[in-house]
Design a protein around this motif. Structure first.
Motif, PDB file in Angstrom:
ATOM      1  N   TYR A 296       0.870  -1.179   0.000  1.00  0.00           N
ATOM      2  CA  TYR A 296       0.000   0.000   0.000  1.00  0.00           C
ATOM      3  C   TYR A 296       0.900   1.221   0.000  1.00  0.00           C
ATOM      4  O   TYR A 296       1.066   1.885   1.016  1.00  0.00           O
TER       5      TYR A 296
ATOM      6  N   LEU B  27       0.047   1.797  -5.544  1.00  0.00           N
ATOM      7  CA  LEU B  27      -0.628   0.504  -5.450  1.00  0.00           C
ATOM      8  C   LEU B  27      -1.267   0.418  -4.072  1.00  0.00           C
ATOM      9  O   LEU B  27      -0.594   0.574  -3.057  1.00  0.00           O
ATOM     10  N   THR B  28      -2.584   0.206  -4.034  1.00  0.00           N
ATOM     11  CA  THR B  28      -3.307   0.184  -2.756  1.00  0.00           C
ATOM     12  C   THR B  28      -4.073  -1.127  -2.631  1.00  0.00           C
ATOM     13  O   THR B  28      -5.285  -1.185  -2.871  1.00  0.00           O
TER      14      THR B  28
ATOM     15  N   THR C 259       7.875  -3.953 -10.908  1.00  0.00           N
ATOM     16  CA  THR C 259       7.127  -2.818 -11.452  1.00  0.00           C
ATOM     17  C   THR C 259       7.958  -1.946 -12.393  1.00  0.00           C
ATOM     18  O   THR C 259       7.395  -1.254 -13.248  1.00  0.00           O
TER      19      THR C 259
ATOM     20  N   TRP D  79       0.758  -0.399 -16.192  1.00  0.00           N
ATOM     21  CA  TRP D  79       0.370  -0.980 -14.904  1.00  0.00           C
ATOM     22  C   TRP D  79      -1.055  -0.590 -14.531  1.00  0.00           C
ATOM     23  O   TRP D  79      -1.855  -1.436 -14.110  1.00  0.00           O
ATOM     24  N   ILE D  80      -1.386   0.662 -14.693  1.00  0.00           N
ATOM     25  CA  ILE D  80      -2.717   1.121 -14.285  1.00  0.00           C
ATOM     26  C   ILE D  80      -3.792   0.448 -15.133  1.00  0.00           C
ATOM     27  O   ILE D  80      -4.820  -0.009 -14.615  1.00  0.00           O
TER      28      ILE D  80
ATOM     29  N   CYS E 290      -5.340   1.192  -7.867  1.00  0.00           N
ATOM     30  CA  CYS E 290      -4.048   1.802  -8.148  1.00  0.00           C
ATOM     31  C   CYS E 290      -4.306   3.162  -8.785  1.00  0.00           C
ATOM     32  O   CYS E 290      -5.452   3.502  -9.102  1.00  0.00           O
TER      33      CYS E 290
END
Length: 394
Positions: free
Chosen positions: A246, A258-259, A305, A313-314, A324
């Motif tokens: 997180y 990133l959560t 990453t 990534w998103i 994210c």
């Protein structure tokens, strides 16, 4: 269309941010807010520039952006409260007000007969909200309190910034005066609660709000982390004390957030990252295990990453249902399609600038929406109309 607080009269004798923020919120909800300012100077933030509002030719006006952020939906009158006639003018306005907001030092208004005890004699229905750094009593009551100092004293800076063993370590304040803003939000909540109670009792009351109290209350889970363990939490940069992963991670062209909030989301992240082996590793199988083994997992994620761009990534993680997001500049924020859709940028007419931009209220009410009736006022702009207007409505 009616507003939620239509007909409510608020006398805003506060300055800088916490009190004006509360007054603006009440104004957005429909209250008639009259801002009392010092003749010639006005609210301190009128001079807190640059930047200043620009006119239609791109030239600076005298209106500081800081002042504009917290003073729409208000009318301005300049009154010298050190003079007897000024004190009488404030008494006349307070006699008609439902709410008074002030942030003078403790006892500061009593010298002018404008404290709660004095004004209650004129108006027993008055809700009188005092905002100070440390409250009306206690060993620090006479001290001046400013947001930056309270962020430090109230513990927020001890948990904000990079950890002691990282480059750039050290305490950091939040990028906006968050303690002031939170105090303004607490003040408006307290005022609305007092107004609701007044409907039952037929009496006004006094509200004592302190920046330090608010800051301590808003330590939230970090306060409870300490109170339940006896161990003060330290600075962790962008990491979360109770959830892993997180935080921010590097990409091929920048960084992203990133959560991961639960184990199911972590499993989906591992699938997108093509790291199925992490799912079978007992160190990473549950959030509790990941928190314990944070030092092992975070470097492994960073090694993954960096091989894709932020956008890649998103896109991939959003499709997989893993929360994210990018780290936006303010230009990015106001160009974001969701921000645009929610109409968080508004335009208002201004006598010196033609049109001016403002950040909208986030409150969405279905029947009584917020309204933007007045741009932030010029100093003493409404000197003639306010007394006649309020006193005529006895």
């Amino acid at each position: 269309m009616t507003t939620a607080l239509e007909g409510l009269k608020v006398l805003d004798m506060s300055r800088v941010l916490a009190g004006p923020w509360a007054g603006q919120l009440l104004g957005d909800l429909g209250a008639d807010v009259v801002k009392v300012e010092r003749p010639g100077a006005g609210d301190d933030t009128r001079s807190w520039g640059p930047p200043y509002l620009r006119d239609e030719e791109g030239k600076d006006t005298s209106e500081a952006a800081y002042f504009l952020s917290a003073n729409r939906n208000k009318r301005s009158v300049a009154i010298d409260i050190t003079q007897s006639d000024g004190q009488q003018r404030v008494r006349e306005l307070a006699a008609q007000a439902d709410v008074l907001i002030e942030n003078f030092k403790v006892g500061g208004l009593a010298a002018y007969g404008l404290d709660y005890a004095s004004l209650r004699e004129l108006n027993p229905l008055l809700i009188y909200c005092s905002i100070t750094g440390f409250g009306q009593d206690g060993p620090y009551a006479q001290r001046a309190g400013y947001d930056f100092m309270i962020q430090a004293l109230g513990g927020l800076m001890s948990i904000t910034g990079r950890a002691d063993d990282e480059a750039g370590a050290g305490p950091v304040k939040v990028g906006v005066a968050v303690t002031d803003i939170l105090t303004g939000l607490y003040a408006s909540n307290a005022i609305l609660a007092a107004l609701a109670e007044r409907e039952r009792s037929g009496e006004g009351q006094y509200i004592d709000l302190a920046l330090l109290d608010v800051q301590v209350a808003c330590l939230a889970n970090q306060a409870m982390n300490y109170l339940t363990t006896g161990q003060p939490p330290g600075r962790m940069g962008n990491a979360h004390p109770n959830i892993v992963p997180y935080q921010d991670f590097p990409t091929a062209d920048g960084d992203f957030i990133l959560t991961v909030g639960n184990d199911a989301q972590f499993r989906r992240f591992c699938q997108v990252a093509d790291r199925g082996a992490w799912l079978d590793d007992p160190r990473f199988a549950t959030n509790a295990a990941r928190v314990t083994h944070r030092a092992e997992l975070i470097p492994l994620i960073r090694q993954v990453t960096v091989f894709r761009s932020t956008a890649e990534w998103i896109t991939a993680l959003e499709e997989a249902g893993v929360p994210c997001g990018p780290i936006n500049t303010l230009r990015d924020v106001f160009e974001d399609p969701q921000v645009r859709h929610r109409e968080l940028l508004i335009q208002m007419d201004h006598c010196k600038a033609g049109q001016m931009p403002l950040v909208a209220s986030p409150i969405k009410l279905s029947r009584t929406p917020v309204s933007y009736r007045r741009p932030p006022p010029l100093l003493d702009e409404h000197a003639a109309e306010v007394p006649d207007d309020w006193l005529r409505q006895r």
